[in-house]
Scaffold this active site. Structure first.
Site, PDB file in Angstrom:
ATOM      1  N   HIS A 262       0.983  -0.884   0.148  1.00  0.00           N
ATOM      2  CA  HIS A 262      -0.144  -0.029  -0.050  1.00  0.00           C
ATOM      3  C   HIS A 262       0.824   1.076   0.365  1.00  0.00           C
ATOM      4  O   HIS A 262       0.602   2.120  -0.778  1.00  0.00           O
ATOM      5  CB  HIS A 262      -0.672  -0.253   1.181  1.00  0.00           C
TER       6      HIS A 262
ATOM      7  N   ARG B 165      -9.306  -0.015 -14.183  1.00  0.00           N
ATOM      8  CA  ARG B 165      -9.758  -1.709 -12.468  1.00  0.00           C
ATOM      9  C   ARG B 165     -11.407  -0.657 -12.240  1.00  0.00           C
ATOM     10  O   ARG B 165     -11.590  -0.116 -12.173  1.00  0.00           O
ATOM     11  CB  ARG B 165      -9.106  -0.898 -11.610  1.00  0.00           C
TER      12      ARG B 165
ATOM     13  N   ARG C 224     -10.720  -4.412 -17.020  1.00  0.00           N
ATOM     14  CA  ARG C 224     -10.332  -5.710 -15.935  1.00  0.00           C
ATOM     15  C   ARG C 224     -11.323  -5.692 -15.423  1.00  0.00           C
ATOM     16  O   ARG C 224     -11.997  -4.994 -14.749  1.00  0.00           O
ATOM     17  CB  ARG C 224      -9.314  -5.446 -14.870  1.00  0.00           C
TER      18      ARG C 224
ATOM     19  N   ASN D  33       2.530  -7.305 -10.570  1.00  0.00           N
ATOM     20  CA  ASN D  33       2.068  -8.022  -9.010  1.00  0.00           C
ATOM     21  C   ASN D  33       2.052  -8.808  -8.570  1.00  0.00           C
ATOM     22  O   ASN D  33       2.918  -9.441  -7.377  1.00  0.00           O
ATOM     23  CB  ASN D  33       1.728  -6.688  -8.046  1.00  0.00           C
TER      24      ASN D  33
ATOM     25  N   ARG E 249       3.314  -9.965  -0.834  1.00  0.00           N
ATOM     26  CA  ARG E 249       3.845  -9.020  -1.860  1.00  0.00           C
ATOM     27  C   ARG E 249       3.612  -7.552  -0.452  1.00  0.00           C
ATOM     28  O   ARG E 249       4.247  -6.738  -0.647  1.00  0.00           O
ATOM     29  CB  ARG E 249       3.457  -8.428  -3.025  1.00  0.00           C
TER      30      ARG E 249
ATOM     31  N   CYS F 174       0.829  -4.485 -17.367  1.00  0.00           N
ATOM     32  CA  CYS F 174       0.342  -2.852 -16.500  1.00  0.00           C
ATOM     33  C   CYS F 174       0.536  -3.527 -14.905  1.00  0.00           C
ATOM     34  O   CYS F 174      -0.274  -2.923 -14.004  1.00  0.00           O
ATOM     35  CB  CYS F 174      -1.627  -3.563 -16.457  1.00  0.00           C
TER      36      CYS F 174
END
Length: 824
Positions: free
Chosen positions: A462, A559, A595, A707, A718, A755
């Site tokens: 984040h 998104r 997406r 990611n 992650r 992306c």
């Protein structure tokens, strides 16, 4: 605000001030979502008294569709309320109840039950029995049976005695079966369940006093781990039903993993030594700046244990304590309302701690009985609770941090000091923290904050994403940095991860700040003319303005979760069409890759995903949610197709979390049936990368989500600060995985995009192009830097740099090898 009709409340009083104060107090108990409460107090002339016409108006104001409960203070208020019923339509009057309940306690009890969606009869019963806790506490026994509530038409006939006599107490014994035990989530489930019954329910375990089943904290500190015997006891009209409900919940294990089939109880996890792995700081957002440190800390000074409050001042002190606790709960609820998904749930759960009635009672008892200051009472009670959580280990220990955070916020509210969170400063500063939670960043001002340095987090955490979005240099995984003194001057390099304490004048002179480049003037090409499309990542319609301003060549990742988060049910197709059109309209004639809903993992949805998956990152998420409810995906695809038909953007659609060719085929069939001609998939799993050739014969394009591909390839969370180095996008294993996909794209003439956050790195972008990537999508701020870097290099140099990086043995050597080749 609740979308379902609830019972409304009317307060009839001779005094407007008294009514307003009572309503304010009741509203504090349900600050996040109070029911409709209307006041009918005083006469039309402003005198003390009541007015039947105003009572009738108030009933109409409070009505939401589930009936209205009227509470009155004195005798003539009852007469006014009875007369008001005569003014109403007979059908409307049928759903009104005049309740002979204590004015303040009855209103508070009714407000809590009504806010929870209880029925009219349940709210009436709760209000009528509101004096029971006070009577029992003072040793006065049960209060006398209240007269029956007045139904429509104004009847106040007493209820039959046998209707008021409750059944005998109910008891049941049960063994905790879920491996996690009665930790925070099961405790909250139990507390929510017992709220629906007219019963007082307790839970007890051997060696400990019973705890109220209405208190999540009370349940949790029983430390009922797997295999623990729990006794459920209840009294009241619905005692048997309440006990059976709780027994069933515990027996079924709350949907979590259960102990062995043989029933062998699991021992509590043994205490373990804290293992500290100190890794290399990792730069995650570009820029090199110098500034003074501001350390974000959640610690407060321990209140004086020797201070005592005089007996005559203790009532006021208890009131101050209660107000501070509710203030903290309200503030957290307000912050949660501005967030979505899992971040919102975490904040709401933390707010529930501050509002827990058992916690209130325990802390107030220290003030009332011992004369402790409110601050000391909170320190002791929540400190004891946190210690019990840590001692229990496992999930309980993880929750201890939230307990301490609430403790510190309440003490800050009591003492008037700065609460935990991002400090407010008038001068620019470098923010240093253990990590940044969603609540911590609500008030972050990028005009003041020069850079962010955290001990925890990784390149896709984040903190990293926030820093890149705001254009702030950032370094994560910097163990020990929070020990720095406030005001210490740091040099922070968000590209290399370098951190220098008290840099020399020569070192300070190397700071370049945050380089603000002009908008990109596309199209993007390598020095020898090889075309690379540079798109922007967009998370909501508001992001389109920045993408257009920075010169993005369309949207490489749209998104769509913003349409679904913070909802209890699926949004309608028309609502989705309107939202998607806002984005499509900003890019006429350009590509917009949509997406589909990526629910699950860190984006749970109550109507689509389970909240108790043991490993949500590997669970039902992304395209896999269509297994549970394919209509949600089909409706979204239909909305995307309709929005695309209404605008001139070149709309494409792709599915997240595809692992097999069969899943890709299923998605393509669904999308084309909805009328979308260009369909692709995201490659985020090693399995999809290994069958990339076969996938590309099914779809029109692919997009690599680096990611998640990094997370699954390296088997490293992650979000973990300790594992940040494994999540480094320069990991040779990840680069080789991308090379497999790029080579498949060349063989099948299929466009390959990226992306993930790695696309925004100007040093890595040429390597990715050299690996066969044909488009890059990133935060809008990075477009110019990436386009400039690509324009200075021929494609052959990009390919040589990619080969050198893939041949390296670790991320540092991969960076160095690529940089040496690119420097020519």
């Amino acid at each position: 605000m609740s979308s379902s009709p609830r019972v409304g409340l009317v307060v009839v009083s001779h005094s407007p001030a008294l009514a307003a104060a009572a309503v304010a107090l009741a509203s504090e108990m349900v600050a996040s979502d109070p029911p409709s409460i209307a006041i009918a107090a005083g006469t039309p002339e402003g005198e003390t008294g009541t007015d039947a016409a105003r009572v009738a108006e108030a009933i109409g104001e409070a009505e939401e569709g589930s009936g209205v409960v009227v509470l009155m203070d004195l005798g003539s208020a009852v007469m006014s309320a009875e007369l008001a019923l005569e003014f109403l339509d007979p059908d409307a009057a049928e759903s009104v109840r005049l309740v002979a309940a204590p004015f303040v306690e009855g209103l508070m009890a009714a407000a809590v039950r009504a806010a929870g969606g209880a029925s009219l009869d349940e709210v009436v019963a709760e209000a009528r029995g509101a004096l029971s806790p006070k009577s029992q506490h003072l040793g006065a026994g049960e209060p006398e049976a209240a007269p029956g509530d007045a139904p429509a038409g104004g009847s106040t006939e007493a209820a039959p005695a046998d209707a008021l006599a409750g059944p005998p107490p109910a008891v049941a014994d049960v063994i905790v079966r879920n491996i996690g035990g009665l930790h925070a989530r099961p405790a909250a489930v139990i507390a929510g369940a017992v709220a629906a019954f007219d019963a007082v329910v307790t839970l007890s375990v051997p060696g400990k006093a019973p705890a109220s089943a209405a208190s999540p904290i009370g349940i949790a500190i029983l430390i009922a781990t797997a295999g623990t015997a729990v006794r459920i006891a209840a009294s009241g009209r619905q005692a048997a039903e309440a006990v059976e409900s709780v027994r069933a919940l515990i027996e079924e294990g709350f949907g979590e993993e259960l102990v062995d089939a043989g029933g062998a109880p699991h021992e509590p996890p043994p205490s373990t030594r804290e293992l500290r792995v100190v890794g290399q700081p990792l730069g995650v957002s570009s820029g090199r700046v110098v500034g003074p440190v501001v350390v974000m800390t959640h610690d407060v000074i321990e209140p004086d244990g020797g201070a005592r409050i005089a007996p005559e001042e203790r009532t006021a002190a208890r009131d101050r304590l209660r107000r501070a606790m509710l203030q903290v709960a309200r503030t957290m609820h307000a912050q949660a309302d501005r967030l979505g998904g899992q971040r919102r749930e975490v904040l709401e759960a933390t707010a529930a701690i501050a509002a827990d009635p058992a916690l209130h009672a325990a802390a107030e008892a220290h003030v009332r009985d011992e004369g402790l200051t409110p601050e000391r009472a909170v320190w002791i009670e929540l400190g004891r609770t946190a210690a019990q959580y840590r001692e229990a280990g496992g999930r309980f220990a993880e929750r201890a941090t939230d307990i301490i955070d609430v403790r510190d916020r309440i003490i800050a509210a009591l003492t008037g000091v700065e609460p935990p969170g991002v400090p407010e400063r008038e001068h620019p500063f470098i923010l240093v923290a253990d990590d940044l939670a969603p609540a911590d960043t609500v008030g972050l001002d990028p005009a003041r904050c020069l850079a962010i340095v955290t001990e925890q987090g990784g390149p896709t955490s984040h903190t990293a994403i926030l820093a890149r979005e705001l254009g702030l240099p950032a370094v994560v995984g910097a163990a020990g940095v929070t020990a720095l003194a406030e005001g210490t001057v740091l040099l922070v390099d968000g590209d290399t991860g370098e951190i220098i304490e008290q840099p020399t004048e020569e070192q300070r002179a190397t700071a370049t700040g945050v380089v603000t480049l002009p908008p990109w003037q596309g199209p993007a090409r390598t020095a020898d003319g090889h075309r690379v499309i540079l798109g922007a990542n967009v998370g909501a319609p508001r992001d389109t303005r920045r993408a257009v301003e920075r010169g993005a060549e369309g949207v490489g990742l749209f998104r769509t979760e913003f349409c679904f988060l913070d909802r209890q049910s699926e949004p309608g197709i028309d609502d989705q069409v309107a939202a998607y059109r806002e984005v499509f309209a900003a890019f006429p004639g350009q590509k917009v890759i949509v997406r589909t809903l990526d629910a699950g993992s860190d984006k749970p949805l109550p109507f689509l995903t389970a909240d108790d998956e043991p490993n949500p990152a590997l669970g039902v998420r992304g395209f896999r949610t269509a297994r549970r409810d394919g209509a949600v995906l089909d409706n979204q695809l239909l909305a995307i197709a309709r929005a695309a038909d209404a605008e001139s953007a070149e709309v494409q659609v792709m599915a997240p979390m595809i692992a097999t060719v069969q899943e890709a085929e299923d998605f393509v069939q669904r999308a084309r049936a909805a009328g979308i001609p260009s369909v692709g998939v995201m490659i985020e799993t090693p399995s999809a990368a290994m069958v990339a050739d076969e996938l590309m014969r099914v779809v029109d394009f692919v997009s690599i989500g680096t990611n998640d591909l990094s997370q699954y390839t390296m088997a490293a969370d992650r979000q973990s600060g300790e594992l940040a180095a494994l999540a480094d996008p320069w990991q040779p294993a990840l680069l080789r995985m991308i090379r497999l996909i790029g080579e498949a794209g060349e063989r099948t003439a299929t466009p390959v995009g990226i992306c993930g956050e790695s696309a925004a790195d100007p040093a890595l972008a040429p390597v990715l192009v050299g690996l066969g990537v044909t488009s890059l999508s990133m935060s809008a701020r990075a477009v110019t830097a990436v386009g400039t870097a690509l324009g200075a290099l021929p494609l052959s140099r990009c390919r040589d740099a990619a080969a050198a990086a893939c041949a390296a043995l670790d991320p540092a050597r991969a960076r160095a090898a690529a940089a040496a080749v690119l420097a020519g």
